[in-house]
Design a protein around this motif. Structure first.
Motif, PDB file in Angstrom:
ATOM      1  N   ASN A  17      43.812  36.789  54.222  1.00  0.00           N
ATOM      2  CA  ASN A  17      43.417  38.143  54.631  1.00  0.00           C
ATOM      3  C   ASN A  17      42.486  38.873  53.669  1.00  0.00           C
ATOM      4  O   ASN A  17      41.851  39.860  54.059  1.00  0.00           O
ATOM      5  CB  ASN A  17      44.671  39.006  54.831  1.00  0.00           C
ATOM      6  N   TYR A  18      42.415  38.402  52.414  1.00  0.00           N
ATOM      7  CA  TYR A  18      41.660  39.167  51.404  1.00  0.00           C
ATOM      8  C   TYR A  18      40.750  38.252  50.582  1.00  0.00           C
ATOM      9  O   TYR A  18      40.840  38.199  49.364  1.00  0.00           O
ATOM     10  CB  TYR A  18      42.630  39.918  50.486  1.00  0.00           C
ATOM     11  N   GLU A  19      39.876  37.548  51.264  1.00  0.00           N
ATOM     12  CA  GLU A  19      39.034  36.529  50.612  1.00  0.00           C
ATOM     13  C   GLU A  19      38.159  37.076  49.492  1.00  0.00           C
ATOM     14  O   GLU A  19      37.816  36.345  48.567  1.00  0.00           O
ATOM     15  CB  GLU A  19      38.145  35.831  51.652  1.00  0.00           C
ATOM     16  N   ASN A  20      37.776  38.339  49.584  1.00  0.00           N
ATOM     17  CA  ASN A  20      36.869  38.914  48.579  1.00  0.00           C
ATOM     18  C   ASN A  20      37.594  39.775  47.540  1.00  0.00           C
ATOM     19  O   ASN A  20      36.950  40.504  46.791  1.00  0.00           O
ATOM     20  CB  ASN A  20      35.784  39.747  49.272  1.00  0.00           C
ATOM     21  N   HIS A  21      38.912  39.675  47.507  1.00  0.00           N
ATOM     22  CA  HIS A  21      39.684  40.504  46.591  1.00  0.00           C
ATOM     23  C   HIS A  21      39.521  40.035  45.152  1.00  0.00           C
ATOM     24  O   HIS A  21      39.241  38.857  44.881  1.00  0.00           O
ATOM     25  CB  HIS A  21      41.163  40.484  46.988  1.00  0.00           C
ATOM     26  N   SER A  22      39.718  40.961  44.217  1.00  0.00           N
ATOM     27  CA  SER A  22      39.500  40.670  42.795  1.00  0.00           C
ATOM     28  C   SER A  22      40.447  39.602  42.234  1.00  0.00           C
ATOM     29  O   SER A  22      40.119  38.943  41.244  1.00  0.00           O
ATOM     30  CB  SER A  22      39.640  41.954  41.969  1.00  0.00           C
ATOM     31  N   LEU A  23      41.608  39.403  42.860  1.00  0.00           N
ATOM     32  CA  LEU A  23      42.581  38.437  42.344  1.00  0.00           C
ATOM     33  C   LEU A  23      42.604  37.138  43.149  1.00  0.00           C
ATOM     34  O   LEU A  23      43.534  36.346  43.017  1.00  0.00           O
ATOM     35  CB  LEU A  23      43.986  39.064  42.338  1.00  0.00           C
ATOM     36  N   ILE A  24      41.580  36.925  43.968  1.00  0.00           N
ATOM     37  CA  ILE A  24      41.596  35.789  44.891  1.00  0.00           C
ATOM     38  C   ILE A  24      41.696  34.444  44.166  1.00  0.00           C
ATOM     39  O   ILE A  24      42.412  33.537  44.609  1.00  0.00           O
ATOM     40  CB  ILE A  24      40.367  35.821  45.840  1.00  0.00           C
ATOM     41  N   TRP A  25      40.995  34.299  43.055  1.00  0.00           N
ATOM     42  CA  TRP A  25      41.069  33.026  42.321  1.00  0.00           C
ATOM     43  C   TRP A  25      42.497  32.795  41.824  1.00  0.00           C
ATOM     44  O   TRP A  25      43.043  31.695  41.964  1.00  0.00           O
ATOM     45  CB  TRP A  25      40.094  33.026  41.133  1.00  0.00           C
ATOM     46  N   ASN A  26      43.106  33.830  41.266  1.00  0.00           N
ATOM     47  CA  ASN A  26      44.490  33.716  40.807  1.00  0.00           C
ATOM     48  C   ASN A  26      45.420  33.358  41.961  1.00  0.00           C
ATOM     49  O   ASN A  26      46.347  32.553  41.803  1.00  0.00           O
ATOM     50  CB  ASN A  26      44.961  35.037  40.188  1.00  0.00           C
ATOM     51  N   GLY A  27      45.147  33.939  43.129  1.00  0.00           N
ATOM     52  CA  GLY A  27      45.953  33.628  44.305  1.00  0.00           C
ATOM     53  C   GLY A  27      45.868  32.160  44.670  1.00  0.00           C
ATOM     54  O   GLY A  27      46.888  31.527  44.977  1.00  0.00           O
ATOM     55  N   ASP A  47      49.162  52.302  51.643  1.00  0.00           N
ATOM     56  CA  ASP A  47      47.722  52.542  51.639  1.00  0.00           C
ATOM     57  C   ASP A  47      46.981  51.212  51.585  1.00  0.00           C
ATOM     58  O   ASP A  47      47.351  50.304  50.844  1.00  0.00           O
ATOM     59  CB  ASP A  47      47.363  53.400  50.411  1.00  0.00           C
ATOM     60  N   SER A  48      45.921  51.098  52.374  1.00  0.00           N
ATOM     61  CA  SER A  48      45.182  49.834  52.469  1.00  0.00           C
ATOM     62  C   SER A  48      44.642  49.365  51.116  1.00  0.00           C
ATOM     63  O   SER A  48      44.467  48.167  50.895  1.00  0.00           O
ATOM     64  CB  SER A  48      44.021  49.976  53.456  1.00  0.00           C
ATOM     65  N   THR A  49      44.409  50.305  50.206  1.00  0.00           N
ATOM     66  CA  THR A  49      43.925  49.959  48.858  1.00  0.00           C
ATOM     67  C   THR A  49      44.927  49.078  48.120  1.00  0.00           C
ATOM     68  O   THR A  49      44.550  48.223  47.313  1.00  0.00           O
ATOM     69  CB  THR A  49      43.697  51.245  48.029  1.00  0.00           C
ATOM     70  N   TYR A  50      46.217  49.274  48.410  1.00  0.00           N
ATOM     71  CA  TYR A  50      47.265  48.582  47.664  1.00  0.00           C
ATOM     72  C   TYR A  50      47.811  47.348  48.371  1.00  0.00           C
ATOM     73  O   TYR A  50      48.558  46.565  47.761  1.00  0.00           O
ATOM     74  CB  TYR A  50      48.439  49.540  47.395  1.00  0.00           C
ATOM     75  N   LEU A  51      47.491  47.168  49.638  1.00  0.00           N
ATOM     76  CA  LEU A  51      48.098  46.085  50.422  1.00  0.00           C
ATOM     77  C   LEU A  51      47.869  44.712  49.806  1.00  0.00           C
ATOM     78  O   LEU A  51      48.799  43.908  49.689  1.00  0.00           O
ATOM     79  CB  LEU A  51      47.555  46.105  51.852  1.00  0.00           C
ATOM     80  N   ALA A  52      46.627  44.438  49.439  1.00  0.00           N
ATOM     81  CA  ALA A  52      46.304  43.118  48.886  1.00  0.00           C
ATOM     82  C   ALA A  52      47.052  42.872  47.581  1.00  0.00           C
ATOM     83  O   ALA A  52      47.612  41.787  47.364  1.00  0.00           O
ATOM     84  CB  ALA A  52      44.796  42.997  48.662  1.00  0.00           C
ATOM     85  N   TYR A  53      47.076  43.885  46.713  1.00  0.00           N
ATOM     86  CA  TYR A  53      47.787  43.745  45.444  1.00  0.00           C
ATOM     87  C   TYR A  53      49.280  43.488  45.679  1.00  0.00           C
ATOM     88  O   TYR A  53      49.882  42.627  45.029  1.00  0.00           O
ATOM     89  CB  TYR A  53      47.612  45.004  44.593  1.00  0.00           C
ATOM     90  N   ALA A  54      49.864  44.252  46.603  1.00  0.00           N
ATOM     91  CA  ALA A  54      51.298  44.099  46.875  1.00  0.00           C
ATOM     92  C   ALA A  54      51.612  42.688  47.346  1.00  0.00           C
ATOM     93  O   ALA A  54      52.608  42.081  46.920  1.00  0.00           O
ATOM     94  CB  ALA A  54      51.748  45.123  47.913  1.00  0.00           C
ATOM     95  N   ARG A  55      50.776  42.148  48.219  1.00  0.00           N
ATOM     96  CA  ARG A  55      51.012  40.789  48.737  1.00  0.00           C
ATOM     97  C   ARG A  55      50.853  39.747  47.634  1.00  0.00           C
ATOM     98  O   ARG A  55      51.676  38.826  47.510  1.00  0.00           O
ATOM     99  CB  ARG A  55      50.033  40.502  49.885  1.00  0.00           C
ATOM    100  N   PHE A  56      49.826  39.889  46.814  1.00  0.00           N
ATOM    101  CA  PHE A  56      49.633  38.931  45.723  1.00  0.00           C
ATOM    102  C   PHE A  56      50.782  39.007  44.720  1.00  0.00           C
ATOM    103  O   PHE A  56      51.354  37.985  44.326  1.00  0.00           O
ATOM    104  CB  PHE A  56      48.310  39.179  44.994  1.00  0.00           C
ATOM    105  N   TYR A  57      51.116  40.221  44.300  1.00  0.00           N
ATOM    106  CA  TYR A  57      52.169  40.380  43.289  1.00  0.00           C
ATOM    107  C   TYR A  57      53.523  39.895  43.810  1.00  0.00           C
ATOM    108  O   TYR A  57      54.332  39.364  43.045  1.00  0.00           O
ATOM    109  CB  TYR A  57      52.266  41.843  42.839  1.00  0.00           C
ATOM    110  N   LEU A  58      53.766  40.083  45.097  1.00  0.00           N
ATOM    111  CA  LEU A  58      55.008  39.578  45.683  1.00  0.00           C
ATOM    112  C   LEU A  58      55.062  38.061  45.556  1.00  0.00           C
ATOM    113  O   LEU A  58      56.081  37.498  45.123  1.00  0.00           O
ATOM    114  CB  LEU A  58      55.107  39.999  47.157  1.00  0.00           C
ATOM    115  N   GLY A  59      53.967  37.407  45.925  1.00  0.00           N
ATOM    116  CA  GLY A  59      53.913  35.951  45.805  1.00  0.00           C
ATOM    117  C   GLY A  59      54.055  35.489  44.367  1.00  0.00           C
ATOM    118  O   GLY A  59      54.737  34.487  44.081  1.00  0.00           O
TER     119      GLY A  59
END
Length: 264
Positions: free
Chosen positions: A214-224, A180-192
């Motif tokens: 791909n997810y510049e406005n995501h909630s975890l972007i700073w952590n990324g 699901d697109s809702t989880y894609l960004a989280y999955a990529r960040f958590y994998l890294g």
């Protein structure tokens, strides 16, 4: 709907109940939730009692319309404790209302009786995960199949700091490209992040860079940005480290984050 509505069957007709129940079911299968609920409640009022099938479709209509309280109220005092479909729907409603422990008891009972479908097991796992029951989440997602099962299992493993197993399951959830697109960004960040914790700095930087791109406005972007900078520094790619540190400064939401970005 017109092919069914054209028949004018009166309440005294011996086939009236069967007709109404079929009409309710048809409306539900067509996902006409307003009409399904309307016909079902009219049937309740006419008969002054509930019927298992109409109760289910009326409650499901409310559930689909996000009226979880209404659906719960319909189902909580029902006399169909042995009906897995009704009990499963009731557990779903309870879970949506945050009543995890009550939902868990029903899900657990259905699971013990082997009455949960794969989707049902995923709902059960979701309830367990939201309640913080990580080991049980891992158990249920290990039985379930599909992309979401991998993702929820990875989240539970991640929260238990089991980085290797979490990495494997995040990779599986992304590999199938059905998440699901809702989880894609989280999955990529958590994998890294998992790979960073495992000392796989090159892989970590690659996944975190993809996440940032791909997810510049995501909630975890700073952590990324922070962990991408640290990972690239570890592989002595100082140019990338400086670029990510600068991004972290620009993405910082407060003074503390800015200071941490500068100290990189």
């Amino acid at each position: 709907m017109s092919s069914i509505k054209k028949y004018n069957i009166e309440p005294l007709n011996p086939y009236y109940d069967d007709y109404q129940i079929s009409l309710i079911r048809y409306s539900g299968l067509m996902e006409d939730w307003d009409n399904t609920y309307k016909i079902a409640t009219q049937f309740f009022e006419q008969k002054n009692k509930t019927n298992k099938s109409t109760l289910y479709w009326a409650a499901l209509s409310l559930y689909k319309k996000n009226d979880f309280i209404g659906a719960c109220n319909l189902l909580k005092d029902n006399n169909y404790k042995d009906d897995s479909e009704i009990q499963f729907l009731y557990a779903q409603c309870l879970a949506k209302l945050g009543k995890s422990s009550e939902a868990d008891k029903i899900f657990y009972s259905l699971a013990q009786k082997q009455l949960l479908s794969n989707d049902g097991r995923l709902d059960y796992a979701r309830t367990l995960l939201n309640a913080g029951h990580l080991i049980s989440t891992i158990e249920q997602t290990s039985i379930a199949t599909g992309t979401e099962a991998y993702y929820m299992k990875a989240l539970a493993l991640f929260n238990r700091r089991q980085w290797t197993e979490a990495e494997i399951n995040f990779e599986k959830s992304l590999k199938e490209k059905k998440l699901d697109s809702t989880y894609l960004a989280y999955a990529r960040f958590y994998l890294g992040y998992c790979q960073y914790q495992l000392g796989k700095f090159k892989e970590a930087y690659s996944n975190l860079y993809t996440y940032i791109k791909n997810y510049e406005n995501h909630s975890l972007i700073w952590n990324g940005c922070i962990f991408a900078a640290r990972a690239s520094a570890q592989i002595e790619d100082l140019k990338a480290a400086a670029s990510m540190a600068e991004k972290a400064i620009n993405m910082a939401k407060n003074t503390k984050q800015k200071q941490e970005s500068i100290l990189l």
